[in-house]
Structure formats: structure tokens, C-alpha cells
Design a protein around this motif. Structure first.
Motif, PDB file in Angstrom:
ATOM      1  N   ALA B  84       1.740  -2.320  -2.740  1.00 33.80           N
ATOM      2  CA  ALA B  84       2.118  -3.723  -2.982  1.00 33.80           C
ATOM      3  C   ALA B  84       1.163  -4.352  -3.998  1.00 33.80           C
ATOM      4  O   ALA B  84       1.596  -4.961  -4.990  1.00 33.80           O
ATOM      5  N   LEU B  85      -0.132  -4.186  -3.752  1.00 32.57           N
ATOM      6  CA  LEU B  85      -1.100  -4.799  -4.663  1.00 32.57           C
ATOM      7  C   LEU B  85      -1.085  -4.108  -6.029  1.00 32.57           C
ATOM      8  O   LEU B  85      -1.083  -4.774  -7.068  1.00 32.57           O
ATOM      9  N   GLY B  86      -1.038  -2.784  -5.989  1.00 29.36           N
ATOM     10  CA  GLY B  86      -1.090  -2.022  -7.239  1.00 29.36           C
ATOM     11  C   GLY B  86       0.086  -2.310  -8.133  1.00 29.36           C
ATOM     12  O   GLY B  86      -0.082  -2.595  -9.331  1.00 29.36           O
ATOM     13  N   VAL B  87       1.294  -2.265  -7.559  1.00 33.85           N
ATOM     14  CA  VAL B  87       2.508  -2.467  -8.374  1.00 33.85           C
ATOM     15  C   VAL B  87       2.522  -3.885  -8.961  1.00 33.85           C
ATOM     16  O   VAL B  87       2.813  -4.082 -10.140  1.00 33.85           O
ATOM     17  N   THR B  88       2.156  -4.866  -8.141  1.00 36.98           N
ATOM     18  CA  THR B  88       2.178  -6.251  -8.620  1.00 36.98           C
ATOM     19  C   THR B  88       1.109  -6.476  -9.693  1.00 36.98           C
ATOM     20  O   THR B  88       1.381  -7.007 -10.773  1.00 36.98           O
ATOM     21  N   PHE B  89      -0.108  -6.058  -9.354  1.00 38.66           N
ATOM     22  CA  PHE B  89      -1.230  -6.330 -10.245  1.00 38.66           C
ATOM     23  C   PHE B  89      -1.065  -5.609 -11.584  1.00 38.66           C
ATOM     24  O   PHE B  89      -1.276  -6.188 -12.651  1.00 38.66           O
ATOM     25  N   THR B  90      -0.655  -4.347 -11.508  1.00 37.43           N
ATOM     26  CA  THR B  90      -0.541  -3.595 -12.763  1.00 37.43           C
ATOM     27  C   THR B  90       0.638  -4.106 -13.606  1.00 37.43           C
ATOM     28  O   THR B  90       0.580  -4.074 -14.828  1.00 37.43           O
ATOM     29  N   ALA B 170      -5.605   2.341 -12.005  1.00 38.98           N
ATOM     30  CA  ALA B 170      -4.154   2.288 -12.192  1.00 38.98           C
ATOM     31  C   ALA B 170      -3.738   2.294 -13.665  1.00 38.98           C
ATOM     32  O   ALA B 170      -2.657   1.830 -14.011  1.00 38.98           O
ATOM     33  N   GLY B 171      -4.583   2.824 -14.516  1.00 41.89           N
ATOM     34  CA  GLY B 171      -4.282   2.837 -15.946  1.00 41.89           C
ATOM     35  C   GLY B 171      -2.975   3.534 -16.278  1.00 41.89           C
ATOM     36  O   GLY B 171      -2.207   3.068 -17.132  1.00 41.89           O
ATOM     37  N   ASN B 172      -2.707   4.630 -15.581  1.00 38.73           N
ATOM     38  CA  ASN B 172      -1.469   5.369 -15.862  1.00 38.73           C
ATOM     39  C   ASN B 172      -0.236   4.529 -15.544  1.00 38.73           C
ATOM     40  O   ASN B 172       0.757   4.562 -16.268  1.00 38.73           O
ATOM     41  N   THR B 173      -0.326   3.776 -14.445  1.00 44.00           N
ATOM     42  CA  THR B 173       0.803   2.921 -14.067  1.00 44.00           C
ATOM     43  C   THR B 173       1.030   1.854 -15.135  1.00 44.00           C
ATOM     44  O   THR B 173       2.179   1.538 -15.497  1.00 44.00           O
ATOM     45  N   ILE B 215       9.748  -0.160 -12.062  1.00 48.35           N
ATOM     46  CA  ILE B 215       9.024  -0.612 -10.866  1.00 48.35           C
ATOM     47  C   ILE B 215       9.338   0.329  -9.704  1.00 48.35           C
ATOM     48  O   ILE B 215       8.447   0.751  -8.962  1.00 48.35           O
ATOM     49  N   PHE B 216      10.609   0.685  -9.569  1.00 50.71           N
ATOM     50  CA  PHE B 216      11.027   1.583  -8.482  1.00 50.71           C
ATOM     51  C   PHE B 216      10.308   2.934  -8.603  1.00 50.71           C
ATOM     52  O   PHE B 216       9.785   3.469  -7.616  1.00 50.71           O
ATOM     53  N   PHE B 217      10.242   3.462  -9.817  1.00 54.09           N
ATOM     54  CA  PHE B 217       9.543   4.732 -10.038  1.00 54.09           C
ATOM     55  C   PHE B 217       8.086   4.618  -9.593  1.00 54.09           C
ATOM     56  O   PHE B 217       7.553   5.480  -8.888  1.00 54.09           O
TER      57      PHE B 217
END
Lengths: 470, 296
Positions: B84-90, B170-173, B215-217
Motif C-alpha cells: 500500500a505504501l510502496g505503490v502509493t509513494f512510488t 523502490a527505484g525499479n517500481t 499499478i496492478f502489475f
């Protein structure tokens, strides 16, 4: 990227690296780890261990003999030890001179970090490819003996009258024995002692601990000597006792308590004698804040607060004297572990060399072990806590360990140090891992003492069934 | 029978040639151990003795093992938090890094830098950042009058602390998000602008739907990675304090390589596999409601 962008990148990188507070990093210097290093096999040498000095020392020592004959043709034995990069040079030097004495024995050396050693060699044992000679921590040996991985050494010792068994503390050999047979010979063996910081005691105007001290005095003094906050904090004592293999002999047996019974088949920590002591330590932590808490230990990032000058007293193995002697800013003293109502106890603990039962060159392996673990071998390798008592004085002198401290160690080893109460059966690691989180919850105030000890007993008891060796 | 053209045959040969290294590696190093793990999960094996058949014994033991359930709970908490945090923040970072600003390349480089820092260095850095007394986060909180929590020394805050750390690399994301953002046709924004859409409406009605497959990926792969995490947790907390960070990966590692209880470790590994499958299946079923594909 132009120069301006490059400069901005450098500034950004520096800012990122400065994110953490540097004050504690100074305390938390990372330990030197063994890295890839090239050692000249024809002239192994380093700044710490110059070849000429090694050669001179080697020639000054008398190397013992055995009735086990040298191999008639070339054989290769593999020796696996866990050492750091500095010690590895000394071992290479030992091998170099050993090969001169035994031209038909070629040595292939392996080294692995301690925390990876057991995993690596358990996997090799499963594949039937163990080295001929290997290091063994005292808590691993019984499991390996039970699974027939190790070779009994009694026949070889019998063939080697010069191998003076009386020079090795007998109570410390129990870890390596089963059904009367001996499977390992200690590489090092030392008791635990009470160390104190002389400067902190002087500053507090208190007398140094001595052999007359009781644990009551330790508790009282620890409270008095606790002061300061943050980076200036001084703890009266470190570390907090925890369910560990030596919990009983260091902290509980002086009060008549034990963590497990002698056969490691029953939990005794809920018995009054044990639970009262655990409660006193918990009070010292929670009420008096005289012992570093879990958070404070994290602040010190695995650095021993005593060695960092932040604790007045600690109980630790005699082997730390080598490192303490190198700390010029730390004025330390050492005495016997304190007495309790039931007297004084301390564990004799150490590691061993063992021979794999699968070895194809057992005679050559024995010749190597014999010399490596002889008094001359200990003196050559300058071990800080030699199991052979005859090597203590020479090594202490060479390493800068005060002579009276070395005498103290020898006296304790001769008088009362033993393996009694030290966990060694196969489930010992699982026992500790099961009990520790519960004890941590007690330290955090999430659970009271009685409930914590009961939960430890309830959860550890089923684990102990794994200690039943057929 | 349809005739295959020489070009198609050549392409097929090249495909098999290029895919064969992975295939050989998978068969030798992954498929074998996977099959062995199936068999081992029905056995008791301490590496030194001959394995003994225990049937479903390890599975029964697992269902009655409170620490297993505790590790599942910790794993799910960590997975939900870090994804949750990673997807939003990145995603937000990627939006910022997609702006046509001066030094854009520099900013992108800086944001990617943590991804190339070694795991151990990351762990040591974050031990400092999360330290209750001296850590950067609590110092910032203290400067605005808030007393920070104990983070890794506290049972309640240890998982949130690890979640914070998980965003670090999370650079790759961000790179994947950036690629997605740059693939959105500008004509969509222009059309929205002509229709009078403001910044928020363009973001909500153009950017988010167009980015939803990306985002789904990231959610799916992020969950899979988070559910298997244990190395940094091992270095930083060893599962403590009081088992608060004992995630399933660490619990498997401990049984396999500390206790050498290989049969049970194999059973736990299958539990992790099922957990990953279930969580992924849930995400795929929910995806129908929010993932927008331009071409179906």
C-alpha cells in the motif's frame, strides 16, 4: 552529465549517507570480517604475523610425537575452521611448518564465517563430503555424535602418550563426550568472569569488586552506578540475562535454580529459586533501568556497552581479555563471578576440533590435530584462551594480557568451572529461540514475570522431546 | 495442415535457442528442488539421518503451530503495509519525476540510487534512521513536538518500521511507473483540457485509468516479493522483539537452516506458495473492478 550536475549528485549522495546520526556509528564500528585475501603458500606472512617471527617461534618450540605413523605416500587432508582474516594467516603459517615436519601430508584449508559454518557443513555431512578435520561449537557436537558423523578419538589418544589429557580441564570435555567416548578436543576453553570498569568505579568512589562479592552486591552496586542519559548513559551492569545456553551456570545455579534439568528434559525456570532471580533482574531493568533495555541495546547496535565504556560491570568469557587489553582507553579489572546463596558457579565453555567419521585419512588427520592442539600448537597460534593450561602464561604474556588475570583463569578452571547446566543437546537452539521472544515481551512490560516464565515452560517443554537421543 | 513459412520456422528456432538457457536452469535448479519439496513435506529429515515418511504429519503440525499463524499474520501485515505504501509513494514520486523540470535526470538518478545499495548497508542505515532516540525519523518528529515510537524495539511499531524501510529500494517500481506515464498518449490530456478538465480531473480520469494496468502489475509483483521477504528482516530484527517481525520467510529459514528440520520447512514453503497464490487470485478477481485496459 555536466560538472554542475555531477557536483549536485555528489552533494545529494553525501546528504543521503548522512541521514543516520553519526554519534552512535563511532561506537558501532563494524567488526573486521574475513575477506578474500591472498596468502603466499610458500611464505605466509602479514603485518600482524611476520614470517620471520613465525619461523623463529616454530623453531623454538618442541613439537610432540605420536605412535601413529606418517603416511607412506602423499595424502591430502581437508581442515575446515572458522577464523578471521588475521588468524587465517597464522593458521597458514602453522600448516606451512607442519608440512615441513610431515612432507607426505598435504593440507587443504577451508574457512567459513561462524554464522554460516554449521549450515555449510551440515549440508556437506548430508552429502557425505565432510572435511577430515573441522571446527565444532560445543552446542553442536552432541547432535553430530548422535548422528554418527564424528569419529571417536580415544584410540588415537591412547596411541599418543605425549598427548597430555591432564593439561586440559576435564569438566569442559563433557560437551564432546558420549557414552564414555571422546569425540572432540577443545581448541579453546575458558570460564566466565566478572569484569569491571575501574574508571567508573573510581568516579563513583566505590571499591572494586573482588572474589568476596555476592550477587546482592552486584545488584546494589549496579543501581548505584547507573547514571546519565542518551550517549552519556552509564549502565550498572550488562547484558541482561536471557534464556541462553549458559543462563543456568552464570545466573541461576548460584541461587539453587536452573533453566532446564541436568538431562535437558524438563523446564525448571518456574521453580521459586529460578523465578526469583529472573524477577530481580527484570526489576533491575524495568524499575532501576540499570541494564540496557532492548531499545538501548539497539542504540549500541550490537556493540558491547562494557567495551564501549558505558557499563560498570559485565559477566563474560575470559576470552574477551585479549580485546580488552587492546583498548587503551578502557581501564578494566576482572575477578571471579559473584557468589549466591548456593555458592559460586561458572561455565567452562569453548569449541573443539573434531574428526569426521567419513574421513579417508584418519591417521593423517590425527597427526594434524595432535600438533595443532599440543601445548606447542597453542603457543604457536597464540590462542587467547587456550584449553591447554600449560600454554596460558606464555600466550598471555605475548598477547599483553595481565599475568594476574591469566592466573585467575587457571585457578577458576582448576577449582570449579564446569560444563554443568550449559545447554548442549540437539534442541538447544530451538529452546533458546522459543524462550527468548517470551522473555523479550516480559522486558517490554507486555507480560508479567509469572506469566512469562509459565509460557516459557509451556512452550519449551514439547521442544525438549528432540533431546532424546536414541 | 497449415504450411509454416521459413521465416516463422527461423523465428521459432531462435525463440527456442534464446529461451533454452532459462529453461535448462529452471529444470536443473528450480523444478528439481520444487518436486523434492513436495516429497519432503511428507517426511521428517534432519539432513543427517535417512528421511522418514510422516504422511500429513507436518501439515497437521503446521495447522496446530501458533508461531506459524503468528508468522502468517506478520507476513500479511507487512505485505499489505509495504505494498500500500510502496505503490502509493512510488506512484507519486514517478508523477513528480515525470514533470519537465530542470535537473530531471539528476532527480531520477538520486531516486534510483537506493536500489543499488547493498542489502546489508540498507539494513544498517535503516537501523540508524529508525532508532528510537537518535534516529532521523524520531528527530524530525521531535522537532514538531511529537514523541516518536520505539520502531524496531517496539512490538507494535516494528512492522510499520520495516514497511517504511521497504519503500527505500523502490527505484525499479518508479522506473516502471515512469515508463507507463510516458506511454499515455498526450492527445488524451489535450482532449480533456479542451473539455475543460482541470488538473485533478485529468489525473483522475486520464492518468489513473491509463496507469491502472501498471499499478496492478506493481501491486501483484510487490505482494509476491513482500510475502517472500526475510533477508533484511533477519539482519535487522531476527524476528523480534518478541516474534513481532517473525515473517513466514524467516520462519521457514529458521526451520530449514538453523534447526535443520527440512521436512517441516518444506511444508511451510508450500504454505507460503498457497498464500501467494491466494493473495494473487484475490487481486486478479478484484482487478476486474478497477483495472482499465485500452484494448481488450
Amino acid at each position: 552529465m555536466n560538472r554542475r550536475q555531477m557536483l549536485a549528485l555528489a552533494v545529494a549522495a553525501a546528504a543521503l549517507s548522512a541521514c543516520g546520526d553519526t554519534r552512535q556509528q563511532k561506537q558501532a564500528a563494524a567488526p573486521v570480517k574475513s575477506g578474500a585475501q591472498v596468502i603466499d603458500p610458500n611464505r605466509p606472512s602479514s603485518d600482524a604475523w611476520p614470517f620471520e617471527e613465525a619461523e623463529q617461534l616454530n623453531n623454538s618450540l618442541t613439537w610432540p610425537k605420536t605412535n601413529v605413523a606418517d603416511p607412506a605416500s602423499k595424502v591430502v587432508i581437508t581442515v575446515a575452521l572458522t577464523t578471521d582474516a588475521v588468524t587465517e594467516v597464522r593458521n597458514a603459517q602453522f600448516d606451512f611448518f607442519f608440512k615441513k615436519r610431515h612432507p607426505n601430508i598435504e593440507i587443504k584449508r577451508e574457512s567459513a564465517p561462524f554464522d554460516q559454518f554449521l549450515t555449510k557443513y551440515m549440508a556437506q555431512a548430508a552429502g557425505g563430503t565432510l572435511p577430515d578435520v573441522l571446527y565444532n561449537h560445543y552446542s553442536w557436537t552432541q547432535n553430530l555424535i548422535a548422528n554418527k558423523v564424528l569419529q571417536s578419538l580415544d584410540d588415537y589418544i591412547a596411541k599418543t602418550p605425549e598427548f597430555d589429557m591432564d593439561d586440559i580441564p576435564q569438566p569442559g570435555l563433557d560437551y564432546f563426550k558420549r557414552d564414555g567416548a571422546l569425540y572432540g578436543l577443545p581448541t579453546d576453553m575458558a570460564p566466565k568472569l566478572l569484569f569491571y570498569n575501574k574508571d567508573l568505579f573510581d568516579k563513583a568512589g566505590l571499591k572494586y569488586p573482588d572474589e568476596s562479592w555476592t550477587f546482592d552486591q552486584v545488584f546494589e552496586t549496579a543501581r548505584k552506578m547507573t547514571s546519565g542519559t542518551g550517549v552519556d548513559k552509564v549502565y550498572g551492569f550488562t547484558p541482561m540475562p536471557k534464556p541462553a545456553p549458559d543462563l543456568s551456570p552464570v545466573y541461576l545455579m548460584p541461587f539453587g535454580g536452573r533453566f532446564l534439568d541436568e538431562t535437558e528434559s524438563k523446564v525448571l525456570i518456574t521453580e521459586p529459586n529460578a523465578s526469583q532471580v529472573m524477577g530481580r533482574w527484570l526489576d533491575l531493568l524495568v524499575k532501576d533501568k540499570a541494564v540496557p533495555s532492548l531499545a538501548e541495546m539497539q542504540a549500541l547496535e550490537k556493540v558491547d556497552p562494557f567495551r564501549a565504556g558505558h557499563a560498570a560491570m559485565t559477566i563474560n568469557g575470559a576470552w574477551i581479555m585479549l580485546e580488552l587489553s587492546k583498548l587503551k582507553d578502557l581501564k578494566w579489572g576482572v575477578t571471579e563471578v559473584p557468589k549466591g546463596p548456593e555458592g559460586r558457579t561458572t561455565p567452562a565453555v569453548g569449541s573443539a576440533l573434531v574428526m569426521a567419521s567419513s574421513s579417508q585419512n584418519k591417521d593423517a588427520a590425527w597427526i594434524y590435530m595432535h600438533e595443532y592442539l599440543s601445548a606447542s600448537g597453542y603457543k604457536f597460534r597464540r590462542i587467547a584462551a587456550p584449553a591447554r593450561q600449560s600454554a596460558w602464561e606464555d600466550n598471555a604474556k605475548a598477547l599483553g594480557i595481565p599475568a594476574d588475570s591469566a592466573d585467575l583463569v587457571k585457578k577458576v578452571m582448576a577449582d570449579y568451572a564446569s560444563g554443568d547446566g550449559v545447554l548442549r543437546l540437539p534442541a538447544n537452539k530451538k529452546v533458546v529461540d522459543t524462550a527468548l521472544p517470551i522473555w523479550e515481551r516480559a522486558q517490554l512490560g507486555k507480560i508479567n514475570l509469572a506469566d512469562a516464565l509459565k509460557e516459557i515452560a509451556d512452550k519449551v517443554t514439547p521442544v525438549l522431546s528432540e533431546n532424546k537421543i536414541a | 495442415m497449415t504450411a509454416v513459412s521459413p521465416l516463422a520456422r527461423r523465428e521459432a528456432r531462435r525463440f527456442h535457442l534464446f529461451v533454452s538457457p532459462w529453461l535448462i536452469g529452471f529444470v536443473l535448479f528450480s523444478a528439481g528442488p520444487i518436486l523434492a519439496a513436495v516429497v519432503l513435506s511428507f517426511m521428517q529429515w534432519n539432513l543427517l539421518q535417512t528421511p522418514t515418511w510422516v504422511g500429513f504429519g507436518n501439515y497437521v503440525r503446521m495447522f496446530h503451530d501458533p508461531e506459524f499463524w503468528e508468522s502468517i499474520e506478520n507476513t500479511v501485515q507487512y505485505g499489505l503495509g509495504s505494498v500500500a505504501l510502496g505503490v502509493t509513494f512510488t506512484f507519486l514520486l514517478a508523477l513528480l519525476l515525470n514533470q519537465p523540470l530542470r535537473f530531471q535526470g539528476l532527480f531520477r538518478t538520486v531516486m534510483y540510487l537506493p536500489s543499488v545499495v547493498s542489502g546489508l548497508a540498507t539494513a544498517l542505515l535503516w537501523l540508524n534512521i529508525l532508532h528510537p532516540d537518535y534516529g532521523l525519523i524520531n528527530k524530525v518528529l521531535a522537532s514538531v513536538g511529537v514523541q516518536g515510537p520505539g520502531w524496531l524495539a517496539s512490538q507494535e511499531w516494528a512492522i510499520p518500521g520495516l514497511v517504511l524501510m521497504s519503500v527505500w529500494g523502490a527505484g525499479n517500481t518508479i522506473v516502471i511507473y515512469l515508463a507507463g506515464l510516458q506511454g499515455i498518449p498526450k492527445t488524451l490530456y489535450e482532449a480533456a483540457e479542451i473539455d475543460g478538465a482541470g488538473w485533478w480531473r485529468r489525473f483522475w480520469s486520464v492518468t489513473v485509468p491509463m496507469m491502472s494496468p501498471v499499478i496492478f502489475f506493481n501491486v501483484v509483483t510487490g505482494f509476491i516479493a513482500a510475502l517472500q521477504s526475510y533477508v533484511l528482516i533477519l539482519v535487522m530484527t531476527e524476528g523480534g522483539p518478541g516474534n513481532a517481525t517473525m515473517v513466514l520467510g524467516l520462519y521457514i529459514y529458521r526451520h530449514a537452516f538453523v534447526y535443520f528440520d527440512m521436512g517441516y520447512a518444506a511444508t511451510l514453503s508450500w504454505a507460503m506458495f498457497v498464500l501467494v497464490i491466494v493473495v494473487t487470485a484475490i487481486q486478479f478477481s478484484l482487478a476486474r473492478r478497477w483495472v482499465h485496459y485500452e484494448f481488450k
